[in-house]
Design a protein around this motif. Structure first.
Motif, PDB file in Angstrom:
ATOM      1  N   UNK A 171       0.839  -1.212   0.000  1.00 40.95           N
ATOM      2  CA  UNK A 171       0.000   0.000   0.000  1.00 40.95           C
ATOM      3  C   UNK A 171       0.865   1.249   0.000  1.00 40.95           C
ATOM      4  N   UNK A 172       1.856   1.275   0.861  1.00 36.79           N
ATOM      5  CA  UNK A 172       2.702   2.475   0.956  1.00 36.79           C
ATOM      6  C   UNK A 172       3.476   2.700  -0.338  1.00 36.79           C
ATOM      7  N   UNK A 194      -6.916  -0.037  -6.725  1.00 43.36           N
ATOM      8  CA  UNK A 194      -7.224  -1.466  -6.768  1.00 43.36           C
ATOM      9  C   UNK A 194      -6.143  -2.295  -6.071  1.00 43.36           C
ATOM     10  N   UNK A 195      -4.871  -1.915  -6.299  1.00 41.60           N
ATOM     11  CA  UNK A 195      -3.785  -2.615  -5.629  1.00 41.60           C
ATOM     12  C   UNK A 195      -3.882  -2.434  -4.112  1.00 41.60           C
ATOM     13  N   UNK A 196      -4.159  -1.195  -3.696  1.00 44.66           N
ATOM     14  CA  UNK A 196      -4.284  -0.922  -2.265  1.00 44.66           C
ATOM     15  C   UNK A 196      -5.464  -1.687  -1.669  1.00 44.66           C
ATOM     16  N   UNK A 197      -6.573  -1.775  -2.404  1.00 41.94           N
ATOM     17  CA  UNK A 197      -7.730  -2.512  -1.888  1.00 41.94           C
ATOM     18  C   UNK A 197      -7.428  -3.995  -1.747  1.00 41.94           C
ATOM     19  N   UNK A 198      -6.736  -4.576  -2.740  1.00 41.01           N
ATOM     20  CA  UNK A 198      -6.371  -5.987  -2.664  1.00 41.01           C
ATOM     21  C   UNK A 198      -5.439  -6.251  -1.477  1.00 41.01           C
ATOM     22  N   UNK A 199      -4.480  -5.320  -1.260  1.00 47.20           N
ATOM     23  CA  UNK A 199      -3.578  -5.484  -0.121  1.00 47.20           C
ATOM     24  C   UNK A 199      -4.334  -5.352   1.197  1.00 47.20           C
ATOM     25  N   UNK A 200      -5.300  -4.424   1.224  1.00 49.42           N
ATOM     26  CA  UNK A 200      -6.118  -4.253   2.423  1.00 49.42           C
ATOM     27  C   UNK A 200      -6.968  -5.489   2.680  1.00 49.42           C
ATOM     28  N   UNK A 205      -8.183 -10.412   5.662  1.00 50.06           N
ATOM     29  CA  UNK A 205      -8.346 -11.863   5.746  1.00 50.06           C
ATOM     30  C   UNK A 205      -7.369 -12.463   6.757  1.00 50.06           C
ATOM     31  N   UNK A 206      -6.155 -11.963   6.756  1.00 48.93           N
ATOM     32  CA  UNK A 206      -5.152 -12.472   7.689  1.00 48.93           C
ATOM     33  C   UNK A 206      -5.561 -12.198   9.136  1.00 48.93           C
ATOM     34  N   UNK A 207      -5.989 -10.962   9.402  1.00 45.74           N
ATOM     35  CA  UNK A 207      -6.384 -10.619  10.769  1.00 45.74           C
ATOM     36  C   UNK A 207      -7.603 -11.425  11.214  1.00 45.74           C
ATOM     37  N   UNK A 208      -8.573 -11.606  10.319  1.00 45.31           N
ATOM     38  CA  UNK A 208      -9.751 -12.407  10.671  1.00 45.31           C
ATOM     39  C   UNK A 208      -9.358 -13.853  10.977  1.00 45.31           C
ATOM     40  N   UNK A 209      -8.450 -14.383  10.180  1.00 44.93           N
ATOM     41  CA  UNK A 209      -8.002 -15.755  10.434  1.00 44.93           C
ATOM     42  C   UNK A 209      -7.249 -15.859  11.748  1.00 44.93           C
ATOM     43  N   UNK A 210      -6.403 -14.874  12.035  1.00 40.59           N
ATOM     44  CA  UNK A 210      -5.679 -14.865  13.306  1.00 40.59           C
ATOM     45  C   UNK A 210      -6.637 -14.799  14.492  1.00 40.59           C
ATOM     46  N   UNK A 211      -7.638 -13.937  14.406  1.00 39.97           N
ATOM     47  CA  UNK A 211      -8.620 -13.818  15.482  1.00 39.97           C
ATOM     48  C   UNK A 211      -9.415 -15.115  15.641  1.00 39.97           C
ATOM     49  N   UNK A 212      -9.803 -15.688  14.513  1.00 33.73           N
ATOM     50  CA  UNK A 212     -10.568 -16.936  14.565  1.00 33.73           C
ATOM     51  C   UNK A 212      -9.745 -18.046  15.213  1.00 33.73           C
TER      52      UNK A 212
END
Length: 384
Positions: A171-172, A194-200, A205-212
């Motif tokens: 993103x940066x 679009x690139x920033x949205x895909x990275x976001x 997804x990663x954070x949701x998986x970690x929380x789950x």
């Protein structure tokens, strides 16, 4: 100081018990002297007993004198021996109890010196296999589990930090490059967005998986219902249908009923993750096989897929976070936590998960869930 306090209390207790037994024995001896004399044959009244010095005394008076002298001798000898026995017993108790408590001192020192950097130390107590040795062995086992947990946490934090840094860097970079070009067109700005949205999305997804994963490992099951694993296969396949079509995969389903007890949402996630992994790590034109059923009182689902050749010795690593075959990091869609979540959910259900490499390439994963809810084992881990 604490050990000496316990040693002193135990010594005082054993000495007090020894003194009590000694006093009872002394009293018993005092009484027995009179009983022994009373058990001797009785003489008729007026019978005289001639002594060695030639004097004659009444037999009854002679018996009373023997009893008195015998009891006096017992008291004199007993009062001299009693404190000596108590002192000797107390000293011996102090020494023996000190030797018995020595392993506890070792255990206390090891626990006091314990830190995150010294979890590899073990007591390894030698000697007789008594309660203290069992306590030391239990402490060593606890240290081994703590060491394993800390090492897994370090790897997890390091990998999670790396994975979260990647989308943020993307993103940066996109924003910096676009802002550095004052004449950037609308199309370039949209491409950057679009690139920033895909990275976001990837970070989300990663954070949701970690929380789950964290919630599953921490809280376990919140709902226990009857669930048919076979009924969860179709929705999971429908969710990845575009990817199946894009990769031209052949899907074969043998969906016999597989009734189990558990949390429907968690079990749905298990089936979804297994099928997603089988699709996304497959080869173009490969095959996916899904089998469900019941055997030996447990329901099971087995998912086999094509793919690259996997070294059987590395199959167990696939259940570690952020592992994808020979890759130690995620490089495409997916968080690298799919099988880690499967393992955590299955453990929460008291089940088991096993994996094996398919000859010619690919992976076969089998999940077994008890038909009735069971308490999970703390040390449960995937088998290969």
């Amino acid at each position: 100081m604490a050990r000496n306090g316990l040693r002193l209390r135990l010594t005082m207790l054993s000495t007090a018990l020894l003194a009590l037994v000694g006093a009872l024995l002394l009293a018993l001896a005092y009484l027995l002297v009179g009983r022994i004399v009373a058990a001797l044959p009785h003489y008729l009244p007026g019978t005289q007993v001639r002594l060695e010095d030639g004097r004659s005394v009444d037999a009854r008076a002679f018996s009373d004198q023997v009893v008195h002298q015998g009891r006096e001798t017992v008291l004199v000898v007993g009062l001299i021996a009693f404190p000596l026995v108590v002192i000797a017993g107390g000293s011996l108790s102090w020494v023996l109890i000190g030797r018995a408590l020595r392993p506890l001192s070792t255990l206390t020192s090891a626990a006091r010196a314990l830190s995150e950097s010294s979890l590899d130390q073990r007591i390894a107590l030698t000697g007789p296999r008594d309660e203290v040795a069992e306590l030391a062995d239990t402490f060593d086992d606890m240290l081994a589990r703590l060491q394993s947990a800390f090492e897994a946490e370090r790897r997890f934090v390091a990998n999670a930090s790396h994975e979260l840094r990647t989308p943020l860097s993307v993103i940066r970079t996109e924003v910096d490059v676009t802002l550095a070009d004052p004449s950037a067109s609308v199309a370039e700005l949209r491409a950057m967005g679009e690139v920033a949205r895909e990275a976001t999305d990837r970070a989300d997804r990663l954070l949701n998986s970690l929380l789950f994963l964290a919630r599953t490992q921490a809280s376990g099951l919140s709902v226990v219902q009857r669930v048919d694993l076979a009924e969860l296969v179709s929705p999971a396949l429908l969710a990845v249908e575009p990817e199946i079509a894009a990769r031209r995969l052949v899907v074969r389903v043998a969906g016999a009923p597989a009734l189990v007890s558990g949390d429907p949402a968690l079990l749905e996630r298990v089936v979804g993750n297994l099928i997603e992994n089988a699709v996304r790590h497959n080869v173009i034109g490969g095959a996916v096989g899904v089998t469900t059923g019941v055997g030996d009182g447990v329901g099971f689902i087995e998912v086999a897929s094509g793919g690259t050749v996997i070294d059987p010795r590395t199959v167990a690593q696939l259940f570690e976070p952020f592992r994808q075959g020979e890759r130690a990091r995620t490089g495409h869609r997916g968080s690298g936590l799919g099988l880690s979540i499967v393992s955590a959910v299955v453990a929460a259900h008291g089940g088991s998960v096993s994996a094996s490499a398919v000859e010619g390439g690919g992976l076969r994963v089998r999940v077994q869930i008890p038909s009735r809810a069971q308490m999970p084992s703390r040390d449960r881990s995937p088998s290969v």
